[in-house]
Design a protein around this motif. Sequence first.
Motif, short mmCIF file in Angstrom:
data_model
loop_
_atom_site.label_atom_id
_atom_site.label_comp_id
_atom_site.label_asym_id
_atom_site.label_seq_id
_atom_site.Cartn_x
_atom_site.Cartn_y
_atom_site.Cartn_z
N MET A 54 4.58 120.36 -9.24
CA MET A 54 5.22 119.64 -8.15
C MET A 54 4.24 118.87 -7.25
O MET A 54 4.67 118.04 -6.46
N TRP A 55 2.96 119.15 -7.37
CA TRP A 55 1.95 118.52 -6.49
C TRP A 55 1.90 117.02 -6.76
O TRP A 55 1.77 116.57 -7.89
N ARG A 56 2.02 116.26 -5.69
CA ARG A 56 1.92 114.80 -5.81
C ARG A 56 0.64 114.37 -5.10
O ARG A 56 0.51 114.56 -3.89
N PRO A 57 -0.33 113.80 -5.82
CA PRO A 57 -1.57 113.37 -5.16
C PRO A 57 -1.29 112.24 -4.17
O PRO A 57 -0.33 111.48 -4.33
N ARG A 58 -2.14 112.17 -3.17
CA ARG A 58 -1.96 111.10 -2.18
C ARG A 58 -2.17 109.74 -2.82
O ARG A 58 -3.07 109.54 -3.61
N ALA A 59 -1.32 108.81 -2.47
CA ALA A 59 -1.42 107.46 -3.03
C ALA A 59 -2.55 106.72 -2.34
O ALA A 59 -2.65 106.70 -1.12
N SER A 60 -3.41 106.11 -3.13
CA SER A 60 -4.48 105.31 -2.55
C SER A 60 -3.94 103.90 -2.28
O SER A 60 -2.95 103.47 -2.84
N LYS A 61 -4.63 103.21 -1.43
CA LYS A 61 -4.21 101.84 -1.11
C LYS A 61 -4.41 100.96 -2.32
O LYS A 61 -5.41 101.01 -3.00
N SER A 62 -3.44 100.10 -2.57
CA SER A 62 -3.58 99.17 -3.69
C SER A 62 -4.46 98.00 -3.28
O SER A 62 -4.78 97.81 -2.11
#
Length: 69
Positions: A54-62
């Motif tokens: 279930m862990w969702r990594p933090r989204a980096s800036k595109s």
Amino acid sequence: MAVAAAVIVTGFLLMTGAPSTETEFNPDIFSTRRIVVGPTMAFLGFIFMGIGIMWRPRASKSKHEEGAE
């Protein structure tokens, strides 16, 4: 998830050992390692596996968002 799977396998391995038979009683079946430590490690491994799924990594800036700044 691989670490959680390794913890689960380790927990099951800790629960293994020689069984008791009809002719001979093996008191090791009631050892702390087999009835407390092994099941606890396996249970924690299953919990870690659920967290890993279930862990969702933090989204980096595109690149588009970085160029706008």
